[in-house]
Design an enzyme around this catalytic site. Structure first.
Site, PDB file in Angstrom:
ATOM      1  N   SER A 184       0.717  -1.140  -0.049  1.00  0.00           N
ATOM      2  CA  SER A 184      -0.028  -0.044   0.098  1.00  0.00           C
ATOM      3  C   SER A 184       1.062   1.186   0.057  1.00  0.00           C
ATOM      4  O   SER A 184       0.400   2.316  -0.292  1.00  0.00           O
ATOM      5  CB  SER A 184      -0.955  -0.162   1.252  1.00  0.00           C
ATOM      6  OG  SER A 184      -0.227  -0.237   2.446  1.00  0.00           O
ATOM      7  N   HIS A 212      -5.446  -3.836  -2.244  1.00  0.00           N
ATOM      8  CA  HIS A 212      -5.010  -3.023  -3.444  1.00  0.00           C
ATOM      9  C   HIS A 212      -4.988  -3.601  -4.628  1.00  0.00           C
ATOM     10  O   HIS A 212      -4.804  -3.002  -5.488  1.00  0.00           O
ATOM     11  CB  HIS A 212      -4.041  -2.198  -2.968  1.00  0.00           C
ATOM     12  CG  HIS A 212      -4.094  -1.065  -1.596  1.00  0.00           C
ATOM     13  ND1 HIS A 212      -4.488   0.130  -1.899  1.00  0.00           N
ATOM     14  CD2 HIS A 212      -3.877  -1.412  -0.586  1.00  0.00           C
ATOM     15  CE1 HIS A 212      -4.754   0.706  -0.731  1.00  0.00           C
ATOM     16  NE2 HIS A 212      -4.327  -0.093  -0.038  1.00  0.00           N
ATOM     17  N   LYS A 242     -12.061  -0.459  -0.741  1.00  0.00           N
ATOM     18  CA  LYS A 242     -10.892   0.175  -1.942  1.00  0.00           C
ATOM     19  C   LYS A 242     -11.648   0.373  -3.256  1.00  0.00           C
ATOM     20  O   LYS A 242     -12.410   1.218  -3.258  1.00  0.00           O
ATOM     21  CB  LYS A 242      -9.954  -0.566  -1.857  1.00  0.00           C
ATOM     22  CG  LYS A 242      -9.014  -0.750  -0.310  1.00  0.00           C
ATOM     23  CD  LYS A 242      -7.933   0.044   0.087  1.00  0.00           C
ATOM     24  CE  LYS A 242      -7.638   0.265   1.678  1.00  0.00           C
ATOM     25  NZ  LYS A 242      -7.062  -0.941   2.500  1.00  0.00           N
TER      26      LYS A 242
HETATM   27  C1  LIG Z   1      -7.175  -1.241   3.725  1.00  0.00           C
HETATM   28  C2  LIG Z   1      -6.298  -2.477   3.994  1.00  0.00           C
HETATM   29  C3  LIG Z   1      -7.107  -3.362   4.832  1.00  0.00           C
HETATM   30  C4  LIG Z   1      -8.095  -3.328   5.745  1.00  0.00           C
HETATM   31  O1  LIG Z   1      -9.382  -3.424   5.128  1.00  0.00           O
HETATM   32  P1  LIG Z   1     -10.716  -2.559   5.550  1.00  0.00           P
HETATM   33  O2  LIG Z   1     -11.929  -3.149   4.699  1.00  0.00           O
HETATM   34  O3  LIG Z   1     -10.428  -1.067   5.422  1.00  0.00           O
HETATM   35  O4  LIG Z   1     -10.859  -3.093   6.968  1.00  0.00           O
HETATM   36  C5  LIG Z   1      -6.318  -5.015   4.982  1.00  0.00           C
HETATM   37  N1  LIG Z   1      -5.301  -4.902   4.182  1.00  0.00           N
HETATM   38  C6  LIG Z   1      -4.750  -4.031   3.607  1.00  0.00           C
HETATM   39  C7  LIG Z   1      -3.349  -4.269   2.788  1.00  0.00           C
HETATM   40  C8  LIG Z   1      -5.312  -2.885   3.199  1.00  0.00           C
HETATM   41  O5  LIG Z   1      -4.869  -1.904   2.449  1.00  0.00           O
END
Ligand SMILES: *Cc1c(COP(=O)(O)O)cnc(C)c1O
Length: 394
Positions: A184, A212, A242
């Site tokens: 990320s 992502h 996302k």
């Molecule tokens: C955003 C994210 C999460 C968490 O997801 P949510 O649905 O927002 O709780 C988990 N792992 C990664 C790599 C992320 O970028």
């Protein structure tokens, strides 16, 4: 009111964080998010959002959510495990499996809840987790809750992973390899093909966090399809929050895996079901991504253009392979100044500093949107060029 001592204690801790520049200032959006948004009363080009495919305010998803409210009401009234499961939710689980091209799928309250709840139930004492160095915090929490032994392997370093697998092999009941698919902060992609090969060789299980990657890789279906490994990766974790523009987590895999997790993961069992509107929105978001590959192509066109232009200006975009494009500055003060200048010019970006990234790699993380116009991107690039020159970054 709490005691003065408690109040003073936390005031001191908070002020220390402010001093170190580690606190978040909350910026208020005053309407929907998209390629542009009203931020603190001003229209801005958004380069700081995970809404890659511009689905967060899609009229079809809004309509699906509203219709679900009409039919099912607002609240779910219970956990999924007890009295909050619906026919709509069952449809979502089937849709997840279709999307990921796996046998079964399961929705979770959040992506965080998938990692924090699943990992502790698939390994425990007597097992070992090989965890990638730059894994997301929700994976780190899941690993901690598991009570399994843990070894961290170097970022995207298959040789290091192999050495560590060799050392662990034979000493533990189970080995689990856990990695983010797309990282990320840097936007690079884990070598999941090579990781899966090693896992097969050493009899290890694989768990890939695709937060992502969905909507971005594999024609939008994520990292499993990207590598043609959708039937091989044991646990494919994902999120609706996302690129899918919605809310909630997901897990995809074989039927036996999903049945087991659904009956053990505490975050699934002991937390409320989605409001039905969220379920309906998530179904619609998956349908749109599966039926509109041109959306994913627009995202990549924008990404390729934006990265090429930043590179040619002389910015350091690191190892980016995806629509996450960092501009690495390597200096806390300078990166904050860059973000401030860009913000004042109507470009919504945020500086990312230690401890979110290692010292010396302080950066702005840009995230491109499928529906940014060329004009949006050019405006942002122009602001970058002027600010970069002014600050001596380029
Ligand atoms: C955003 C994210 C999460 C968490 O997801 P949510 O649905 O927002 O709780 C988990 N792992 C990664 C790599 C992320 O970028």
């Amino acid at each position: 009111m709490g005691s003065l001592r408690v109040r003073e204690y936390f005031k001191k801790k908070y002020l220390e964080m402010v001093e170190r520049g580690e606190t978040w200032e909350l910026l208020r959006l005053m309407g929907p998010t998209g390629p542009r948004a009203i931020v603190e009363g001003k229209e801005m080009i958004v380069l700081a959002s995970n809404n890659y495919l511009n689905l967060a305010n899609d009229p079809r998803i809004r309509k699906a959510a509203m219709e679900a409210i009409e039919k099912y009401g607002w609240g779910a009234g219970s956990d999924w495990s007890i009295a909050g499961y619906t026919d709509l939710q069952e449809e979502l689980h089937k849709k997840i499996a279709e999307f990921k091209k796996t046998e079964a799928g399961l929705a979770f309250q959040t992506g965080y809840a998938v990692n924090a709840g699943t990992i502790p139930k698939i390994v425990g004492r007597g097992d070992i987790i090989l965890s990638e160095e730059l894994n997301h915090g929700s994976i780190i929490d899941g690993v901690r809750l598991s009570r399994a032994d843990k070894i961290v392997y170097k970022h995207c370093d298959v040789g290091d992973l192999e050495d560590k697998l060799r050392k662990a092999h034979g000493k533990y009941k189970n080995i689990l390899i856990v990695t983010d698919g797309v990282f990320s902060m840097d936007g690079d992609i884990a070598p999941v093909d090579k990781i899966q090969k090693l896992a097969d060789e050493f009899g290890a299980m694989t768990y890939v966090d695709d937060a992502h990657g969905e909507g971005v890789l594999g024609e939008g279906r994520g990292i499993g399809v990207h590598f043609g490994l959708e039937k091989k990766i044991d646990f494919q974790m994902g999120t609706f929050s996302k690129a899918l523009g919605s809310f909630g987590g997901m897990l995809a895999g074989d039927k036996e895996v999903i049945d087991y997790v659904r009956n053990t993961a505490r975050t699934w069992l002991l937390s409320a079901a989605y409001p039905p509107s969220v379920t309906a929105a998530n179904i619609k978001a998956l349908e749109i991504v599966m039926s509109e590959p041109e959306r994913v192509r627009r995202l990549w066109d924008n990404r390729n253009y934006f990265k090429k232009e930043l590179d040619s200006m002389g910015f350091n975009t690191g190892k980016s392979q995806t629509p996450i494009i960092p501009v690495i500055v390597g200096d806390t003060k300078k990166v904050k100044e860059l973000a401030r200048i860009l913000f004042n010019e109507g470009i919504f970006v945020l500086p990312i500093v230690y401890p979110m990234v290692p010292r010396g790699t302080e950066r702005i993380r840009n995230q491109v949107n499928a529906d940014h116009t060329r004009e949006d991107l050019d405006k942002a690039l122009d602001a970058y060029e002027r600010a970069g020159k002014k600050l001596g970054i380029i």
